[in-house]
Design an enzyme around this catalytic site. Structure first.
Site, PDB file in Angstrom:
ATOM      1  N   HIS A  32       0.833  -1.206   0.000  1.00  0.00           N
ATOM      2  CA  HIS A  32       0.000   0.000   0.000  1.00  0.00           C
ATOM      3  C   HIS A  32       0.868   1.257   0.000  1.00  0.00           C
ATOM      4  O   HIS A  32       1.581   1.507   0.974  1.00  0.00           O
ATOM      5  CB  HIS A  32      -0.897  -0.045   1.242  1.00  0.00           C
ATOM      6  CG  HIS A  32      -1.986   0.965   1.269  1.00  0.00           C
ATOM      7  ND1 HIS A  32      -2.679   1.274   2.403  1.00  0.00           N
ATOM      8  CD2 HIS A  32      -2.528   1.739   0.287  1.00  0.00           C
ATOM      9  CE1 HIS A  32      -3.583   2.202   2.137  1.00  0.00           C
ATOM     10  NE2 HIS A  32      -3.518   2.508   0.856  1.00  0.00           N
ATOM     11  N   HIS A  87      -0.657  11.056  -2.583  1.00  0.00           N
ATOM     12  CA  HIS A  87      -2.003  10.580  -2.226  1.00  0.00           C
ATOM     13  C   HIS A  87      -3.018  11.713  -2.165  1.00  0.00           C
ATOM     14  O   HIS A  87      -4.113  11.610  -2.712  1.00  0.00           O
ATOM     15  CB  HIS A  87      -1.928   9.870  -0.863  1.00  0.00           C
ATOM     16  CG  HIS A  87      -3.250   9.372  -0.370  1.00  0.00           C
ATOM     17  ND1 HIS A  87      -4.149  10.164   0.321  1.00  0.00           N
ATOM     18  CD2 HIS A  87      -3.843   8.161  -0.488  1.00  0.00           C
ATOM     19  CE1 HIS A  87      -5.222   9.454   0.619  1.00  0.00           C
ATOM     20  NE2 HIS A  87      -5.061   8.232   0.140  1.00  0.00           N
TER      21      HIS A  87
HETATM   22  O1  G3P Z   1      -6.658   1.016  -3.412  1.00  0.00           O
HETATM   23  C1  G3P Z   1      -6.559   0.809  -2.057  1.00  0.00           C
HETATM   24  C2  G3P Z   1      -6.253   2.056  -1.319  1.00  0.00           C
HETATM   25  O2  G3P Z   1      -5.122   2.662  -1.849  1.00  0.00           O
HETATM   26  C3  G3P Z   1      -7.377   3.019  -1.316  1.00  0.00           C
HETATM   27  O3  G3P Z   1      -7.299   3.997  -0.386  1.00  0.00           O
HETATM   28  O4  G3P Z   1      -6.913   6.239   0.428  1.00  0.00           O
HETATM   29  O5  G3P Z   1      -5.117   4.560   0.615  1.00  0.00           O
HETATM   30  O6  G3P Z   1      -5.677   5.531  -1.567  1.00  0.00           O
HETATM   31  P1  G3P Z   1      -6.180   5.140  -0.237  1.00  0.00           P
HETATM   32 MG    MG Z   2      -4.369   4.467  -2.907  1.00  0.00          MG
END
Ligand code: G3P
Ligand code: MG
Length: 248
Positions: free
Chosen positions: A15, A57
């Site tokens: 992630h 992000h």
């Molecule tokens: O795609 C999974 C995750 O990345 C979605 O949430 O907010 O971490 O981008 P975020």
């Molecule tokens: Mg994401």
């Protein structure tokens, strides 16, 4: 050039690289993910003022860099001068916000796979996809799948590159319910749906799988190996992981 996907969803996806171990969405974070043993990382991508796809992000620079303001108001050169590691280490670093191009080079060199989450600033959705697809064509690397919470980005991606895989992300089944989400995935040929761990149930899994839609799970905090085992037992295909150390 027509883009074709050769992507296979793995059980674990890093992630934002490995966001609990290194500053998120940086070369350092992605390299660490590969060093630990992950085969795939997820990154968040949007464009700068001069239309260069980069990894960040949030809509703004404020949380993860020492800059401030909307990403789309600054050139890549300006953003690339910022410190993208200070927020994590609480001291000055040389860690930069990377371009998508540099990350594609790294992923290609390591023969790994990539999940590009399309996170455009508002009103830049179509341009974001155009520029991201241009980079992928230049890199000639198609071991990639796309995803977005932004439905228009998902639709636009499939219109421009129908053979690339795209997953829809739904954070809130109160806004778009399960049956509507399944209908959207079928209508636009989205192969997967990303669901928050808090919203997941076996019944939801059964409904998606009955419609041949794969499930990925993300969470606001790291998913432990015990939770992951239970999710895989309940037919989840992939889990987004912040710190994969206990898995290896
Ligand atoms: O795609 C999974 C995750 O990345 C979605 O949430 O907010 O971490 O981008 P975020
Ligand atoms: Mg994401």
């Amino acid at each position: 050039m027509r883009l074709n996907s050769n992507f296979k969803l793995p059980k674990l996806i890093g992630h934002r690289g490995v966001k609990d171990l290194k500053p998120e969405n940086t070369i350092e974070s992605i390299s660490a993910a590969f060093d630990i043993g992950l085969e795939c990382v997820e990154i968040d991508v949007k464009i700068s003022k001069d239309y260069i796809p980069l990894l960040i992000h949030d809509d703004t620079l404020d949380r993860t860099t020492n800059g401030s303001g909307l990403v789309c108001d600054f050139s890549f050169r300006e953003i690339n001068q910022l410190d993208a590691g200070y927020y994590f280490y609480k001291s000055k670093t040389d860690i930069k916000v990377p371009s998508l191009r540099s990350v594609l080079d790294l992923v290609k060199k390591n023969k790994k796979s990539l999940n590009i989450e399309l996170k455009p600033n508002e009103n830049f959705e179509a341009l974001n996809i155009k520029k991201v697809l241009e980079e992928i064509k230049k890199a000639s690397y198609e071991n990639i799948y796309f995803s977005s919470f932004n439905l228009s980005s998902c639709i636009d991606l499939k219109v421009n590159a129908p053979d690339l895989l795209c997953g829809f992300l739904n954070d809130d089944f109160n806004q778009i319910n399960i049956s509507e989400t399944i209908d959207i995935c079928k209508k636009y040929n989205f192969f997967s749906c990303g669901i928050n761990l808090n919203s997941f149930s076996r019944s939801i899994a059964d409904q998606f799988l009955a419609n041949d839609i794969k499930i990925t799970i993300y969470s606001d905090k790291n998913i432990s190996i015990n939770e992951a085992q239970s999710l895989w037992n309940n037919k989840v295909t992939s889990i987004f992981i912040d710190n994969p150390k206990e898995y290896f």
